[in-house]
Design a protein around this motif. Structure first.
Motif, PDB file in Angstrom:
ATOM      1  N   LEU A   6       0.826  -1.199   0.000  1.00 38.06           N
ATOM      2  CA  LEU A   6       0.000   0.000   0.000  1.00 38.06           C
ATOM      3  C   LEU A   6       0.863   1.252   0.000  1.00 38.06           C
ATOM      4  CD1 LEU A   6      -2.708  -1.044   2.621  1.00 38.06           C
ATOM      5  CD2 LEU A   6      -2.838  -1.173   0.136  1.00 38.06           C
ATOM      6  N   THR A   7       0.330   2.308  -0.584  1.00 40.73           N
ATOM      7  CA  THR A   7       1.037   3.581  -0.606  1.00 40.73           C
ATOM      8  C   THR A   7       0.931   4.251   0.764  1.00 40.73           C
ATOM      9  OG1 THR A   7      -0.903   4.867  -1.260  1.00 40.73           O
ATOM     10  CG2 THR A   7       0.444   3.914  -3.040  1.00 40.73           C
ATOM     11  N   PHE A   8       1.723   5.284   0.953  1.00 38.90           N
ATOM     12  CA  PHE A   8       1.672   6.061   2.187  1.00 38.90           C
ATOM     13  C   PHE A   8       0.254   6.576   2.417  1.00 38.90           C
ATOM     14  CE2 PHE A   8       1.834  10.072   4.461  1.00 38.90           C
ATOM     15  CZ  PHE A   8       2.591   9.742   5.569  1.00 38.90           C
ATOM     16  N   GLU A   9      -0.341   7.107   1.365  1.00 38.54           N
ATOM     17  CA  GLU A   9      -1.677   7.680   1.474  1.00 38.54           C
ATOM     18  C   GLU A   9      -2.725   6.627   1.825  1.00 38.54           C
ATOM     19  OE1 GLU A   9       0.499   8.306  -0.967  1.00 38.54           O
ATOM     20  OE2 GLU A   9       0.917  10.428  -0.637  1.00 38.54           O
ATOM     21  N   GLN A  14      -6.200   4.216   6.002  1.00 35.11           N
ATOM     22  CA  GLN A  14      -6.588   3.087   6.854  1.00 35.11           C
ATOM     23  C   GLN A  14      -6.458   3.456   8.326  1.00 35.11           C
ATOM     24  OE1 GLN A  14      -4.268  -0.393   5.792  1.00 35.11           O
ATOM     25  NE2 GLN A  14      -5.998  -1.246   4.680  1.00 35.11           N
ATOM     26  N   LEU A  15      -5.380   4.137   8.667  1.00 35.50           N
ATOM     27  CA  LEU A  15      -5.175   4.549  10.056  1.00 35.50           C
ATOM     28  C   LEU A  15      -6.275   5.515  10.493  1.00 35.50           C
ATOM     29  CD1 LEU A  15      -3.497   4.480  12.628  1.00 35.50           C
ATOM     30  CD2 LEU A  15      -2.045   6.284  11.654  1.00 35.50           C
ATOM     31  N   GLU A  16      -6.655   6.428   9.622  1.00 39.11           N
ATOM     32  CA  GLU A  16      -7.725   7.374   9.948  1.00 39.11           C
ATOM     33  C   GLU A  16      -9.050   6.654  10.189  1.00 39.11           C
ATOM     34  OE1 GLU A  16      -7.543  10.101   6.658  1.00 39.11           O
ATOM     35  OE2 GLU A  16      -6.007  11.320   7.631  1.00 39.11           O
ATOM     36  N   VAL A  17      -9.332   5.624   9.398  1.00 35.38           N
ATOM     37  CA  VAL A  17     -10.553   4.841   9.587  1.00 35.38           C
ATOM     38  C   VAL A  17     -10.532   4.168  10.958  1.00 35.38           C
ATOM     39  CG1 VAL A  17     -11.792   2.775   8.795  1.00 35.38           C
ATOM     40  CG2 VAL A  17     -11.029   4.481   7.137  1.00 35.38           C
ATOM     41  N   THR A  45       4.712   1.887  10.239  1.00 34.37           N
ATOM     42  CA  THR A  45       5.009   1.866   8.807  1.00 34.37           C
ATOM     43  C   THR A  45       5.062   3.286   8.254  1.00 34.37           C
ATOM     44  OG1 THR A  45       3.975  -0.298   8.526  1.00 34.37           O
ATOM     45  CG2 THR A  45       4.191   1.054   6.552  1.00 34.37           C
ATOM     46  N   LEU A  46       4.102   4.109   8.655  1.00 34.02           N
ATOM     47  CA  LEU A  46       4.075   5.499   8.201  1.00 34.02           C
ATOM     48  C   LEU A  46       5.303   6.257   8.694  1.00 34.02           C
ATOM     49  CD1 LEU A  46       0.292   6.194   8.784  1.00 34.02           C
ATOM     50  CD2 LEU A  46       1.442   6.100   6.563  1.00 34.02           C
ATOM     51  N   GLU A  47       5.691   6.026   9.933  1.00 32.59           N
ATOM     52  CA  GLU A  47       6.872   6.685  10.497  1.00 32.59           C
ATOM     53  C   GLU A  47       8.128   6.295   9.722  1.00 32.59           C
ATOM     54  OE1 GLU A  47       9.442   8.940  12.614  1.00 32.59           O
ATOM     55  OE2 GLU A  47       7.272   9.012  12.798  1.00 32.59           O
ATOM     56  N   GLU A  48       8.252   5.011   9.393  1.00 35.47           N
ATOM     57  CA  GLU A  48       9.410   4.550   8.625  1.00 35.47           C
ATOM     58  C   GLU A  48       9.431   5.190   7.236  1.00 35.47           C
ATOM     59  OE1 GLU A  48       9.162   0.274   8.591  1.00 35.47           O
ATOM     60  OE2 GLU A  48       9.394   0.153  10.764  1.00 35.47           O
ATOM     61  N   ALA A  53      11.773   9.170   3.602  1.00 30.92           N
ATOM     62  CA  ALA A  53      11.560  10.316   2.715  1.00 30.92           C
ATOM     63  C   ALA A  53      12.367  11.522   3.193  1.00 30.92           C
ATOM     64  CB  ALA A  53      10.076  10.663   2.650  1.00 30.92           C
ATOM     65  N   GLU A  54      12.422  11.709   4.498  1.00 32.13           N
ATOM     66  CA  GLU A  54      13.194  12.818   5.059  1.00 32.13           C
ATOM     67  C   GLU A  54      14.675  12.671   4.730  1.00 32.13           C
ATOM     68  OE1 GLU A  54      13.775  13.151   9.428  1.00 32.13           O
ATOM     69  OE2 GLU A  54      12.748  15.071   9.154  1.00 32.13           O
ATOM     70  N   LYS A  55      15.192  11.457   4.855  1.00 31.71           N
ATOM     71  CA  LYS A  55      16.598  11.214   4.528  1.00 31.71           C
ATOM     72  C   LYS A  55      16.860  11.485   3.052  1.00 31.71           C
ATOM     73  CE  LYS A  55      17.286   7.764   8.128  1.00 31.71           C
ATOM     74  NZ  LYS A  55      17.423   6.332   8.419  1.00 31.71           N
ATOM     75  N   THR A  56      15.934  11.068   2.214  1.00 30.04           N
ATOM     76  CA  THR A  56      16.085  11.285   0.776  1.00 30.04           C
ATOM     77  C   THR A  56      16.046  12.771   0.447  1.00 30.04           C
ATOM     78  OG1 THR A  56      15.067   9.149   0.295  1.00 30.04           O
ATOM     79  CG2 THR A  56      15.095  10.769  -1.488  1.00 30.04           C
ATOM     80  N   MET A  57      15.110  13.478   1.056  1.00 32.38           N
ATOM     81  CA  MET A  57      14.958  14.902   0.766  1.00 32.38           C
ATOM     82  C   MET A  57      16.095  15.736   1.346  1.00 32.38           C
ATOM     83  SD  MET A  57      12.330  15.039  -1.117  1.00 32.38           S
ATOM     84  CE  MET A  57      12.080  16.798  -1.152  1.00 32.38           C
ATOM     85  N   ALA A  58      16.792  15.209   2.344  1.00 34.52           N
ATOM     86  CA  ALA A  58      17.878  15.949   2.979  1.00 34.52           C
ATOM     87  C   ALA A  58      19.136  15.967   2.114  1.00 34.52           C
ATOM     88  CB  ALA A  58      18.188  15.360   4.346  1.00 34.52           C
ATOM     89  N   LYS A  59      19.096  15.264   1.004  1.00 36.49           N
ATOM     90  CA  LYS A  59      20.259  15.218   0.118  1.00 36.49           C
ATOM     91  C   LYS A  59      19.913  15.883  -1.212  1.00 36.49           C
ATOM     92  CE  LYS A  59      22.035  10.939   2.016  1.00 36.49           C
ATOM     93  NZ  LYS A  59      22.437   9.565   1.732  1.00 36.49           N
TER      94      LYS A  59
END
Length: 76
Positions: A6-9, A14-17, A45-48, A53-59
């Motif tokens: 599943l995608t992040f979204e 699912q978590l919101e439900v 899973t969302l945190e990971e 994504a944060e690590k990727t964007m930091a470069k």
């Protein structure tokens, strides 16, 4: 058959439900416990995903093609 990742979204939806379901308070205890456990797994899973994504964007790519941390790029 392999399970579709599943995608992040989709995970967030699912978590919101689950959260909405638990907030109503009309859930039997056993179902609430199962839903809570699933919610914790989704949250992890969302945190990971966000951490990666944060690590990727930091470069960013430097002119010579090397990856450099974003804050090092700002200092130039």
């Amino acid at each position: 058959m392999a399970e579709k990742k599943l995608t992040f979204e989709e995970n967030l939806a699912q978590l919101e439900v689950i959260v909405n379901e638990l907030e109503t308070g009309d859930v039997p205890l056993e179902k609430a416990m199962t839903a809570f456990q699933e919610g914790v797994k989704l949250s992890q899973t969302l945190e990971e995903t966000l951490s990666q994504a944060e690590k990727t964007m930091a470069k960013v790519m430097a002119d010579n093609g090397e990856e450099v941390p974003l804050d090092a790029e700002e200092q130039q």
